[in-house]
Scaffold this active site. Structure first.
Site, PDB file in Angstrom:
ATOM      1  N   ARG A  21      69.141  44.971  58.961  1.00  0.00           N
ATOM      2  CA  ARG A  21      68.465  43.955  59.747  1.00  0.00           C
ATOM      3  C   ARG A  21      68.489  44.398  61.199  1.00  0.00           C
ATOM      4  O   ARG A  21      69.551  44.408  61.836  1.00  0.00           O
ATOM      5  CB  ARG A  21      69.196  42.615  59.587  1.00  0.00           C
ATOM      6  CG  ARG A  21      68.596  41.494  60.394  1.00  0.00           C
ATOM      7  CD  ARG A  21      67.356  40.955  59.734  1.00  0.00           C
ATOM      8  NE  ARG A  21      66.960  39.697  60.321  1.00  0.00           N
ATOM      9  CZ  ARG A  21      65.823  39.504  60.974  1.00  0.00           C
ATOM     10  NH1 ARG A  21      64.982  40.510  61.149  1.00  0.00           N
ATOM     11  NH2 ARG A  21      65.528  38.302  61.434  1.00  0.00           N
ATOM     12  N   GLY A  22      67.319  44.787  61.706  1.00  0.00           N
ATOM     13  CA  GLY A  22      67.221  45.359  63.048  1.00  0.00           C
ATOM     14  C   GLY A  22      67.863  44.499  64.123  1.00  0.00           C
ATOM     15  O   GLY A  22      68.619  44.989  64.963  1.00  0.00           O
ATOM     16  N   GLU A  23      67.561  43.219  64.059  1.00  0.00           N
ATOM     17  CA  GLU A  23      68.051  42.287  65.064  1.00  0.00           C
ATOM     18  C   GLU A  23      69.586  42.308  65.154  1.00  0.00           C
ATOM     19  O   GLU A  23      70.148  42.149  66.228  1.00  0.00           O
ATOM     20  CB  GLU A  23      67.595  40.891  64.640  1.00  0.00           C
ATOM     21  CG  GLU A  23      67.196  39.974  65.758  1.00  0.00           C
ATOM     22  CD  GLU A  23      66.642  38.694  65.145  1.00  0.00           C
ATOM     23  OE1 GLU A  23      65.477  38.718  64.706  1.00  0.00           O
ATOM     24  OE2 GLU A  23      67.385  37.698  65.089  1.00  0.00           O
ATOM     25  N   ASP A  24      70.240  42.468  64.026  1.00  0.00           N
ATOM     26  CA  ASP A  24      71.706  42.408  63.983  1.00  0.00           C
ATOM     27  C   ASP A  24      72.377  43.719  64.391  1.00  0.00           C
ATOM     28  O   ASP A  24      73.360  43.714  65.121  1.00  0.00           O
ATOM     29  CB  ASP A  24      72.193  42.100  62.547  1.00  0.00           C
ATOM     30  CG  ASP A  24      71.871  40.690  62.114  1.00  0.00           C
ATOM     31  OD1 ASP A  24      71.283  39.952  62.919  1.00  0.00           O
ATOM     32  OD2 ASP A  24      72.210  40.337  60.970  1.00  0.00           O
ATOM     33  N   THR A  25      71.872  44.818  63.850  1.00  0.00           N
ATOM     34  CA  THR A  25      72.669  46.053  63.978  1.00  0.00           C
ATOM     35  C   THR A  25      71.911  47.284  64.474  1.00  0.00           C
ATOM     36  O   THR A  25      72.487  48.365  64.541  1.00  0.00           O
ATOM     37  CB  THR A  25      73.306  46.436  62.611  1.00  0.00           C
ATOM     38  OG1 THR A  25      72.262  46.750  61.688  1.00  0.00           O
ATOM     39  CG2 THR A  25      74.155  45.315  62.035  1.00  0.00           C
ATOM     40  N   ARG A  26      70.619  47.108  64.831  1.00  0.00           N
ATOM     41  CA  ARG A  26      69.866  48.315  65.192  1.00  0.00           C
ATOM     42  C   ARG A  26      70.510  49.086  66.336  1.00  0.00           C
ATOM     43  O   ARG A  26      70.607  50.307  66.310  1.00  0.00           O
ATOM     44  CB  ARG A  26      68.430  47.987  65.582  1.00  0.00           C
ATOM     45  CG  ARG A  26      67.645  49.277  65.908  1.00  0.00           C
ATOM     46  CD  ARG A  26      66.307  49.073  66.549  1.00  0.00           C
ATOM     47  NE  ARG A  26      65.458  48.213  65.774  1.00  0.00           N
ATOM     48  CZ  ARG A  26      65.245  46.934  66.078  1.00  0.00           C
ATOM     49  NH1 ARG A  26      65.818  46.410  67.146  1.00  0.00           N
ATOM     50  NH2 ARG A  26      64.471  46.198  65.348  1.00  0.00           N
ATOM     51  N   GLY A  55      52.351  44.154  56.907  1.00  0.00           N
ATOM     52  CA  GLY A  55      51.524  43.241  56.125  1.00  0.00           C
ATOM     53  C   GLY A  55      52.408  42.437  55.195  1.00  0.00           C
ATOM     54  O   GLY A  55      53.632  42.495  55.275  1.00  0.00           O
ATOM     55  N   GLU A  84      62.646  44.995  50.523  1.00  0.00           N
ATOM     56  CA  GLU A  84      63.172  46.355  50.468  1.00  0.00           C
ATOM     57  C   GLU A  84      64.293  46.439  49.431  1.00  0.00           C
ATOM     58  O   GLU A  84      64.344  47.349  48.616  1.00  0.00           O
ATOM     59  CB  GLU A  84      63.770  46.701  51.835  1.00  0.00           C
ATOM     60  CG  GLU A  84      63.162  47.893  52.513  1.00  0.00           C
ATOM     61  CD  GLU A  84      63.632  47.973  53.948  1.00  0.00           C
ATOM     62  OE1 GLU A  84      62.772  47.936  54.833  1.00  0.00           O
ATOM     63  OE2 GLU A  84      64.851  48.064  54.197  1.00  0.00           O
TER      64      GLU A  84
END
Lengths: 96, 169
Positions: free
Chosen positions: B22-27, B55, B89
């Site tokens: 999750r990008g927001e959390d751990t990117r 999409g 995913e």
């Protein structure tokens, strides 16, 4: 700041463990065999025995005189099976 | 699901590792450190960015990256379940795991209890309340099933003393 240091130090250790695990899993997939092996086209027969068409456990024994390449042929088959990334594949040598 | 013959071989450029997070959390934190370490170790890694515009369906490019990876590392963090991209995913990753040609799946429970993932408790429960309002039941069920399965896999947990590493954030 102490806390931050402590977290990142542990995190680094944690990541190191993961990398080791991943490398292990990737490396386990490929056994070393010399290049330019001769006569390895026969191994298709063994692959057929180990066919993944069923979920049964398959065991193949290879016998022959010392030094004729039993281990090598087994390694080749192992590496080929690996292309299909079969889970639970076990490679074991048994000597008598 | 039957697998097309073409995806059974390892094409050139296929990845060793597919990284789902999750990008927001751990990117910018853990996943970035992990990605850097993987690349430095010579491990060919695909890092997805869930903030890229997408999409409704999972893209062919992404699908192929998952299918062609030998290992999928899933970084479960508190916000993982709130992203439907992450969940889609994960569904695909588990499909690849459950094929004959099974992919190795390595979950990392980052500051989250594996049981939250397994049973969709805590922040995952909140996320699912919203999903149930927005998406059709069949899809939500599929996501729940995927989380249950992934939560049961043995993986890495920074809080797990058994691994010898303990820290909480």
């Amino acid at each position: 700041m102490t806390c931050f240091f402590s977290v990142s130090r542990h995190e680094a250790k944690f990541i190191k463990g993961i990398i080791k695990d991943v490398l292990n899993k990737l490396r386990r997939e490929c056994l070393y065999v010399p290049e330019h092996l001769v006569g390895m086209d026969l191994d298709h027969d063994i692959s057929d025995f180990l066919s993944t068409a069923t979920d049964d456990v398959r065991i193949v024994s290879i016998h022959g005189m010392p030094g004729i390449g039993k281990t090598t042929i087994a390694k080749v088959v192992f590496n080929q099976l690996d292309l299909l990334s079969i889970p639970g594949k076990l490679f074991s040598f048994g000597y008598q | 699901m039957t697998e097309p013959e073409s995806s059974r071989s390892r094409p050139e450029g296929a990845y060793d590792v597919f990284l789902s997070f999750r990008g927001e959390d751990t990117r910018k934190t853990f996943t970035d450190h992990l990605y850097t370490a993987l690349v430095q170790a010579g491990i060919h890694t695909f890092r997805d960015d869930d903030e890229l515009p997408r999409g409704e369906e999972i893209s062919d490019h992404l699908l192929r990256a998952i299918q062609e990876s030998k290992i999928s590392i899933v970084v479960f963090s508190k916000g993982y379940a709130s992203s439907r991209w992450c969940l889609n995913e994960l569904v695909e990753i588990l499909k690849c795991k459950n094929r004959k040609t099974g992919q190795i799946v390595l979950p990392i429970f980052y500051d989250i209890d594996p049981s939250y993932v397994r049973k969709q408790n805590g922040s995952f429960a909140e996320a699912f309340v919203k999903h149930e309002e927005r998406f059709e039941e069949k899809l939500v069920k599929e996501w729940r099933k995927a989380l249950e399965e992934a939560g049961n896999l043995s993986g890495w947990n920074p809080n797990d003393m058994a691994n010898g590493y303990a820290f909480s954030l």
